[in-house]
Design an enzyme around this catalytic site. Structure first.
Site, PDB file in Angstrom:
ATOM      1  N   VAL A 234      45.869  36.491  42.569  1.00 33.44           N
ATOM      2  CA  VAL A 234      44.414  36.331  42.531  1.00 33.44           C
ATOM      3  C   VAL A 234      43.911  35.986  43.931  1.00 33.44           C
ATOM      4  CG1 VAL A 234      44.240  35.690  40.103  1.00 33.44           C
ATOM      5  CG2 VAL A 234      44.675  33.911  41.815  1.00 33.44           C
ATOM      6  N   ARG A 236      44.388  37.959  47.719  1.00 25.89           N
ATOM      7  CA  ARG A 236      43.916  39.217  48.279  1.00 25.89           C
ATOM      8  C   ARG A 236      45.069  40.210  48.212  1.00 25.89           C
ATOM      9  NH1 ARG A 236      39.733  37.411  47.468  1.00 25.89           N
ATOM     10  NH2 ARG A 236      37.907  37.129  48.838  1.00 25.89           N
ATOM     11  N   GLU A 265      42.118  48.621  47.672  1.00 24.19           N
ATOM     12  CA  GLU A 265      41.192  48.215  46.620  1.00 24.19           C
ATOM     13  C   GLU A 265      39.838  48.852  46.865  1.00 24.19           C
ATOM     14  OE1 GLU A 265      39.121  44.061  45.373  1.00 24.19           O
ATOM     15  OE2 GLU A 265      41.319  43.992  45.447  1.00 24.19           O
ATOM     16  N   HIS A 284      39.528  43.017  40.110  1.00 22.98           N
ATOM     17  CA  HIS A 284      38.964  41.922  40.906  1.00 22.98           C
ATOM     18  C   HIS A 284      37.928  41.174  40.069  1.00 22.98           C
ATOM     19  CE1 HIS A 284      38.586  40.692  45.380  1.00 22.98           C
ATOM     20  NE2 HIS A 284      38.276  39.661  44.614  1.00 22.98           N
TER      21      HIS A 284
END
Length: 322
Positions: A234, A236, A265, A284
């Protein structure tokens, strides 16, 4: 700063929640103050000229150029790496962040991810899709070792939620001498870190992305982890070497991974991580909570009140060192 502290809110919202909600919440917290919303780029350029206190998700260098009277910028994110920090420092603008706002919801997200793999809910989902009533083996969380990398507000929230589950915890932080809410606390880049990985059942990554943490978990770390270990990210995406992660999952170097962040991402549609049965992917989304603006407004309102009392610069909550 003037006696009457007005707060300017910049136009960008977050997590799909209208920025107007943030404005209304601030007005409730500061009923005797004027809270204004700059809803367009033109309004931002116009209103920030006289603003002494502004808040928002970002503040680019171009907008900062016309912020002639700005004294405080309250960033609505925990991370401030996207801000022109050097320019803010040069202009004498104090910066605060939203550290702690995400603690409760991301702590719950991590706990849910751990329990997902402990009780093997992903296997249950596969059998449900096939309408297959057939038992499978599961595990218990009690007695496991959970290593939490990063002991900021999110890491602490994770540890608090793990307390009732009778687990051993290891915390990893830049300054281990500060201690933390874990059974053991160690630093980065030490033999102790490798030893911790070797006895970790659940590895939780909740650290900022820095030169130290970029690529922190790669091939060697996956080899060191137990084959039954699960990685929960959680933090990066680039904290993990993605190619090494795919190899580790495919070759059973680890049992599984729960990824709220990825590198790249967004994760491309053709990426192999989508098709691996031992991977849980959320877009995310761990940071989403309907209480986001409430918690953020509490920080901002507290700082407005502190500014009015005096000696405000040293007392700002969540002040970022520039």
């Amino acid at each position: 700063m003037a006696d009457d502290v007005d707060v300017l809110v910049l136009r960008r919202g977050t997590h799909g929640m209208p920025v107007e909600q943030y404005v209304e919440t601030l007005r409730e917290r500061l009923p005797d103050r004027t809270v204004e919303l700059a809803r367009t780029p033109a309004e931002e350029r116009e209103k920030i000229r006289d603003a002494t206190f502004a808040t928002g998700m970002s503040l680019d260098a171009e907008l900062l150029e016309v912020a002639e009277n700005l004294e405080v910028f309250a960033c609505a994110y925990a991370g401030t790496g996207h801000l022109p920090l050097e320019k803010l420092r040069e202009q004498g603008v104090s910066v605060t962040n939203a550290s702690g706002v995400h603690g409760p919801n991301i702590g719950e997200h991590v706990l849910g991810a751990i329990l997902h793999f402990t009780r093997r809910f992903h296997e249950a989902q596969r059998r449900q899709r096939r309408r297959e009533w057939r038992h499978y083996q599961a595990n218990e969380l009690a007695g496991s070792t959970v290593t939490v990398v990063g002991l900021g507000g999110i890491g602490e929230a994770v540890c608090q939620r793990l307390e009732p589950f009778d687990v051993d915890t290891i915390g990893v932080r830049y300054s281990p001498e500060k201690g933390g809410p874990t059974d053991d606390v160690i630093g980065f880049g030490t033999d102790a870190f490798d030893e911790a990985l070797a006895r970790t059942d659940y590895l939780v990554l909740a650290c900022p992305l820095t030169d130290t943490t970029r690529g922190l978990i790669g091939h060697e770390e996956f080899v060191t982890l137990d084959p039954d270990a699960v990685v929960v990210n959680v933090a990066r995406g680039p904290v993990i070497d993605t190619d090494a992660l795919v190899d580790a999952l495919r070759s059973s170097l680890i049992r599984g991974a729960s990824l709220d962040v990825t590198d790249p991402e967004p994760l491309p549609e053709e990426h192999p991580l989508w098709g691996l049965g031992n991977v849980q992917i959320t877009p995310h989304n761990a940071g989403h909570t309907p209480k986001y603006y409430d918690r953020l407004a509490d920080i901002v309102a507290t700082n407005v009140e502190r500014i009015e009392r005096s000696d405000w610069d040293a007392e700002l909550e969540n002040r970022v060192s520039l």
